[in-house]
Scaffold this active site. Sequence first.
Site, short mmCIF file in Angstrom:
data_model
loop_
_atom_site.label_atom_id
_atom_site.label_comp_id
_atom_site.label_asym_id
_atom_site.label_seq_id
_atom_site.Cartn_x
_atom_site.Cartn_y
_atom_site.Cartn_z
N LYS A 136 39.66 40.67 48.20
CA LYS A 136 38.61 41.61 47.79
C LYS A 136 37.69 41.93 48.97
O LYS A 136 37.30 43.06 49.18
CB LYS A 136 37.82 41.03 46.61
CG LYS A 136 38.60 41.15 45.31
CD LYS A 136 38.06 40.31 44.17
CE LYS A 136 39.06 40.38 43.01
NZ LYS A 136 38.80 39.44 41.93
N GLN A 160 34.37 35.56 39.96
CA GLN A 160 35.81 35.27 39.89
C GLN A 160 36.09 34.27 38.77
O GLN A 160 35.49 33.20 38.72
CB GLN A 160 36.27 34.70 41.25
CG GLN A 160 37.76 34.51 41.38
CD GLN A 160 38.53 35.84 41.35
OE1 GLN A 160 38.16 36.80 42.02
NE2 GLN A 160 39.58 35.89 40.57
N ASP A 175 33.74 44.73 36.92
CA ASP A 175 34.96 44.24 36.25
C ASP A 175 35.07 44.83 34.84
O ASP A 175 36.11 44.71 34.20
CB ASP A 175 34.90 42.70 36.13
CG ASP A 175 35.90 42.02 37.05
OD1 ASP A 175 36.83 42.70 37.52
OD2 ASP A 175 35.75 40.81 37.26
#
Length: 283
Positions: free
Chosen positions: A53, A97, A120
Site C-alpha cells: 500500500k 489493516q 476501506d
Amino acid sequence: MAKIIDGKAISAQIRAEISEETAKFKSKRGYAPGLAVIIVGQDPASQVYVRNKKRACEEVGFYSESYELDEATTQNELLALIDRLNADENIHGILVQLPLPKHLDETSVLLRIKPEKDVDAFHPYNVGKIMIGDYNFLPCTPAGVMALIKRSGIEVAGKDCVVIGRSNIVGKPMAMLLLHANGTVTICHSRTKNLKEICAKADILVAGVGRANFVGADMVKEGAVVIDVGINRLPDGKLCGDVNFSEVEPKASYITPVPGGVGPMTITMLMQNTLTAATIYGK
Ligand code: NAP
C-alpha cells in the site's frame, strides 16, 4: 478458450489514470492526497499488504504515513491514534489493516474512523450508503471486480449473477454492486442447497469462498464469466484461487487468473478511494 482478464494490466492502466489525476489535484490544491495505514502486531501477510500500500501511494504521488504498532497496543491507544488522524488535514484516508490482534475490538475501531476518511468503506455509514446506491467509496475488492468487468466490456444488466460467499468484505458488497449494475443476483453460502445447480445457471459467477479449487467445471455454464476473488495458499506455498482454473477456463468466456486477476485491483481501488476522499473532503 476463455479470454483471460489481466488484472495486472488493468490495474496499471487505472493507476496511471490516478497518477495523472493526482498531478492535476496537486497543482490545483497545493497538497497531495494523504493515506495513513495502521497495522498492529507482526502478521507477515498483513505486513506485506501494508508495504504494498505504501509503495502504491508513492507510485501515484500520494503522501502516506504508516504506523506499525506493537502487538500489545491497547484499544485506547489505537483509538487515540485514529482520533489524531481523523483531525489531521494532511490525511484523507485512514486504513486499519485487519485482522487485529484478538484483544482489540474491531467493530469499535472501524466505527471510530470518520466516514469521510473511511477509504476501506467498512464503516456502517458507508455500508448503508452503498445499500441505498448513494456512495462515494466502494469497498476495494468488489469495486476492483466491477472495474475488471467494466473494462473488459462485459455487460452486467439483465445477466444472472451468482456470488458465492456472503462476507461483509467480499460477498455482500459484491452482490450489491452487481445489483446496482442491474444484474439479477443470487448469493450463495455454506448453507445453500443445490449450490452446483445454482452456479451452473450463472452468466457471471463470482467466487469469494476461501477454498482452493472449489469451483469446478461442473459448476460453470458454457460461456460464463468467471471471477475468482479467492486467495489460497497451497501446501507448496503457491497461491491459488477458489476456481479450478485449468478445468473451468475452457468452458468460460472470460476468467480471472490467481494471481494476477482480482488481487492487484484491491490496492488500486484503495488509491482511487483516497483520491476521491481528498477531492471531496480535502481542505
Ligand atoms: P470469509 O469471510 O471466510 O467468507 C467466506 C464465504 O464463503 C462465507 O460466506 C461462507 O459461507 C462461504 N463458504 C464457505 N464454504 C462454503 C461452501 N462449502 N459452500 C458455499 N459457500 C461457502 O472470506 P472473505 O473474507 O469473504 O474472503 C473470501 C476469499 O477471498 C478468501 O480466499 C480471501 O483470501 C479472498 N480475498 C481476496 C481479496 C483480494 O484482494 N483479491 C480481498 C479479500 C478477500 P457462510 O457465510 O455460510 O460461512
